[in-house]
Structures are given as C-alpha cells and as structure tokens.
Design a protein around this motif. Structure first.
Motif, PDB file in Angstrom:
ATOM      1  N   TYR A 131      -0.281  -3.401   4.493  1.00  0.00           N
ATOM      2  CA  TYR A 131      -1.509  -3.194   5.251  1.00  0.00           C
ATOM      3  C   TYR A 131      -1.201  -3.051   6.741  1.00  0.00           C
ATOM      4  O   TYR A 131      -1.714  -2.163   7.413  1.00  0.00           O
ATOM      5  CB  TYR A 131      -2.485  -4.354   5.024  1.00  0.00           C
ATOM      6  CG  TYR A 131      -3.780  -4.158   5.769  1.00  0.00           C
ATOM      7  CD1 TYR A 131      -4.735  -3.255   5.315  1.00  0.00           C
ATOM      8  CD2 TYR A 131      -4.027  -4.846   6.949  1.00  0.00           C
ATOM      9  CE1 TYR A 131      -5.906  -3.050   6.003  1.00  0.00           C
ATOM     10  CE2 TYR A 131      -5.204  -4.643   7.650  1.00  0.00           C
ATOM     11  CZ  TYR A 131      -6.143  -3.753   7.170  1.00  0.00           C
ATOM     12  OH  TYR A 131      -7.298  -3.544   7.865  1.00  0.00           O
ATOM     13  N   HIS A 144      -3.605   1.412   2.925  1.00  0.00           N
ATOM     14  CA  HIS A 144      -4.666   0.688   2.229  1.00  0.00           C
ATOM     15  C   HIS A 144      -4.064  -0.123   1.089  1.00  0.00           C
ATOM     16  O   HIS A 144      -3.153   0.344   0.404  1.00  0.00           O
ATOM     17  CB  HIS A 144      -5.694   1.666   1.639  1.00  0.00           C
ATOM     18  CG  HIS A 144      -6.626   2.237   2.645  1.00  0.00           C
ATOM     19  ND1 HIS A 144      -7.738   1.575   3.083  1.00  0.00           N
ATOM     20  CD2 HIS A 144      -6.596   3.418   3.313  1.00  0.00           C
ATOM     21  CE1 HIS A 144      -8.375   2.329   3.965  1.00  0.00           C
ATOM     22  NE2 HIS A 144      -7.686   3.459   4.124  1.00  0.00           N
ATOM     23  N   CYS A 191      -6.524  -1.934  -0.807  1.00  0.00           N
ATOM     24  CA  CYS A 191      -7.719  -2.161  -1.618  1.00  0.00           C
ATOM     25  C   CYS A 191      -7.704  -1.229  -2.836  1.00  0.00           C
ATOM     26  O   CYS A 191      -6.978  -0.244  -2.867  1.00  0.00           O
ATOM     27  CB  CYS A 191      -8.981  -1.926  -0.790  1.00  0.00           C
ATOM     28  SG  CYS A 191      -9.137  -0.252  -0.139  1.00  0.00           S
ATOM     29  N   ASN A 192      -8.528  -1.581  -3.820  1.00  0.00           N
ATOM     30  CA  ASN A 192      -8.556  -0.770  -5.034  1.00  0.00           C
ATOM     31  C   ASN A 192      -9.250   0.579  -4.822  1.00  0.00           C
ATOM     32  O   ASN A 192      -9.132   1.467  -5.635  1.00  0.00           O
ATOM     33  CB  ASN A 192      -9.220  -1.534  -6.178  1.00  0.00           C
ATOM     34  CG  ASN A 192     -10.669  -1.866  -5.881  1.00  0.00           C
ATOM     35  OD1 ASN A 192     -11.107  -1.846  -4.741  1.00  0.00           O
ATOM     36  ND2 ASN A 192     -11.419  -2.200  -6.906  1.00  0.00           N
ATOM     37  N   VAL A 193      -9.933   0.741  -3.708  1.00  0.00           N
ATOM     38  CA  VAL A 193     -10.652   1.983  -3.449  1.00  0.00           C
ATOM     39  C   VAL A 193      -9.700   3.081  -2.959  1.00  0.00           C
ATOM     40  O   VAL A 193      -9.743   4.210  -3.432  1.00  0.00           O
ATOM     41  CB  VAL A 193     -11.772   1.751  -2.412  1.00  0.00           C
ATOM     42  CG1 VAL A 193     -12.530   3.042  -2.133  1.00  0.00           C
ATOM     43  CG2 VAL A 193     -12.730   0.670  -2.894  1.00  0.00           C
ATOM     44  N   TYR A 194      -8.820   2.734  -2.013  1.00  0.00           N
ATOM     45  CA  TYR A 194      -7.945   3.739  -1.399  1.00  0.00           C
ATOM     46  C   TYR A 194      -6.475   3.333  -1.469  1.00  0.00           C
ATOM     47  O   TYR A 194      -5.676   3.738  -0.633  1.00  0.00           O
ATOM     48  CB  TYR A 194      -8.295   3.930   0.074  1.00  0.00           C
ATOM     49  CG  TYR A 194      -9.701   4.409   0.310  1.00  0.00           C
ATOM     50  CD1 TYR A 194     -10.064   5.707  -0.008  1.00  0.00           C
ATOM     51  CD2 TYR A 194     -10.656   3.570   0.849  1.00  0.00           C
ATOM     52  CE1 TYR A 194     -11.351   6.160   0.210  1.00  0.00           C
ATOM     53  CE2 TYR A 194     -11.947   4.011   1.073  1.00  0.00           C
ATOM     54  CZ  TYR A 194     -12.291   5.293   0.754  1.00  0.00           C
ATOM     55  OH  TYR A 194     -13.553   5.735   0.967  1.00  0.00           O
ATOM     56  N   TYR A 195      -6.080   2.551  -2.441  1.00  0.00           N
ATOM     57  CA  TYR A 195      -4.737   1.969  -2.493  1.00  0.00           C
ATOM     58  C   TYR A 195      -3.639   3.012  -2.253  1.00  0.00           C
ATOM     59  O   TYR A 195      -3.612   4.066  -2.864  1.00  0.00           O
ATOM     60  CB  TYR A 195      -4.488   1.293  -3.835  1.00  0.00           C
ATOM     61  CG  TYR A 195      -3.139   0.626  -3.899  1.00  0.00           C
ATOM     62  CD1 TYR A 195      -2.947  -0.613  -3.336  1.00  0.00           C
ATOM     63  CD2 TYR A 195      -2.055   1.265  -4.472  1.00  0.00           C
ATOM     64  CE1 TYR A 195      -1.705  -1.222  -3.360  1.00  0.00           C
ATOM     65  CE2 TYR A 195      -0.812   0.674  -4.499  1.00  0.00           C
ATOM     66  CZ  TYR A 195      -0.647  -0.574  -3.947  1.00  0.00           C
ATOM     67  OH  TYR A 195       0.589  -1.163  -3.962  1.00  0.00           O
ATOM     68  N   CYS A 203      -9.883  -3.810   2.334  1.00  0.00           N
ATOM     69  CA  CYS A 203      -8.538  -4.382   2.429  1.00  0.00           C
ATOM     70  C   CYS A 203      -8.589  -5.776   3.032  1.00  0.00           C
ATOM     71  O   CYS A 203      -7.933  -6.706   2.544  1.00  0.00           O
ATOM     72  CB  CYS A 203      -7.618  -3.497   3.268  1.00  0.00           C
ATOM     73  SG  CYS A 203      -7.258  -1.889   2.546  1.00  0.00           S
ATOM     74  N   PHE A 221      -9.811  -8.211   0.594  1.00  0.00           N
ATOM     75  CA  PHE A 221      -8.775  -8.511  -0.391  1.00  0.00           C
ATOM     76  C   PHE A 221      -7.751  -9.490   0.178  1.00  0.00           C
ATOM     77  O   PHE A 221      -7.315 -10.414  -0.496  1.00  0.00           O
ATOM     78  CB  PHE A 221      -8.094  -7.214  -0.827  1.00  0.00           C
ATOM     79  CG  PHE A 221      -7.065  -7.397  -1.896  1.00  0.00           C
ATOM     80  CD1 PHE A 221      -7.433  -7.617  -3.214  1.00  0.00           C
ATOM     81  CD2 PHE A 221      -5.720  -7.380  -1.584  1.00  0.00           C
ATOM     82  CE1 PHE A 221      -6.490  -7.804  -4.205  1.00  0.00           C
ATOM     83  CE2 PHE A 221      -4.761  -7.549  -2.563  1.00  0.00           C
ATOM     84  CZ  PHE A 221      -5.157  -7.770  -3.863  1.00  0.00           C
TER      85      PHE A 221
END
Length: 121
Positions: A92, A97, A99-103, A115, A118
C-alpha cells in the motif's frame, strides 16, 4: 465566414482525436508503470531468495532447523507473525491498492478508503 466556421470545425475534430489519443496514451503509461513496479518487487523478492539460498549453500549448518522445534513452531519461525499484514502495508505504501475492489492496481490519486479500512482491521 464559412471558411472560419469550417476551420473551427476541423480544429474541434482534431482536438477530439488528440484528446482521445492522450487518453489511450495515459492508460498505456499507467499499465507500464504498474508492470514496472510489479517487476521491481518481483526482482527484489527473487534477489532475497537467491541471497538466502546462496547463504544456505555456503553454510549448511546455518540452514538446518533446530531439532527440538515442533511443527507449529516451525511454521511460525518460517513465516513471522504479522508478516502478511506487513507485506500488504508495504504494498500500500509503495502505491498499490490492497483492497478487494482494485487489488494490485496502482493508486493514482491519494489514499483509498477501502484500503485504509482493510489495514485498520
């Protein structure tokens, strides 16, 4: 008067094409930066592994595990407690990213609330 109007129309069309080309170029640059960063991290990890294997080849006693360590303790020794969290935090802070959205995508604009959420768990 028609010549000016046609000239402005042509200029507007050229600007639209140029804007589209810049958008495509920007996306390509973003992909290349992400790939470059991923390859740098992978290269760094491979260098660590190579260094570890070189050291263990040079000093076989240092590579051996203690005989009185149980299976669970061995896994705790191999993978440090919180190492996964530390790796995600490092990713990070390197600009990716987690996070599960934009990993795995490069963060282009500041902090990501997903992020940060998380990381705070």
């Amino acid at each position: 008067m028609k010549d000016i109007f046609l000239g402005v129309n042509e200029l507007e069309a050229n600007l639209g094409t140029l804007h589209s080309d810049f958008g495509s170029l920007k996306l390509k640059i973003k992909e290349l930066v992400e790939e470059n960063q991923r390859l740098r991290i992978e290269n760094q990890q491979l260098r660590k592994i190579l260094k570890r294997e070189t050291i263990s080849d040079a000093d076989p006693e240092a590579a051996e595990e203690p005989a009185d360590v149980s299976g669970e303790e061995k896994s705790a020794l191999t993978v440090g407690v919180g190492e996964g969290y530390d790796n995600l935090a490092r990713l990070y802070h390197e600009g990716f990213h987690i996070c599960n959205v934009y990993y795995g995508h490069l963060r282009m604009e500041g902090d990501c609330l997903f992020c940060l959420s998380f990381l705070s768990k």
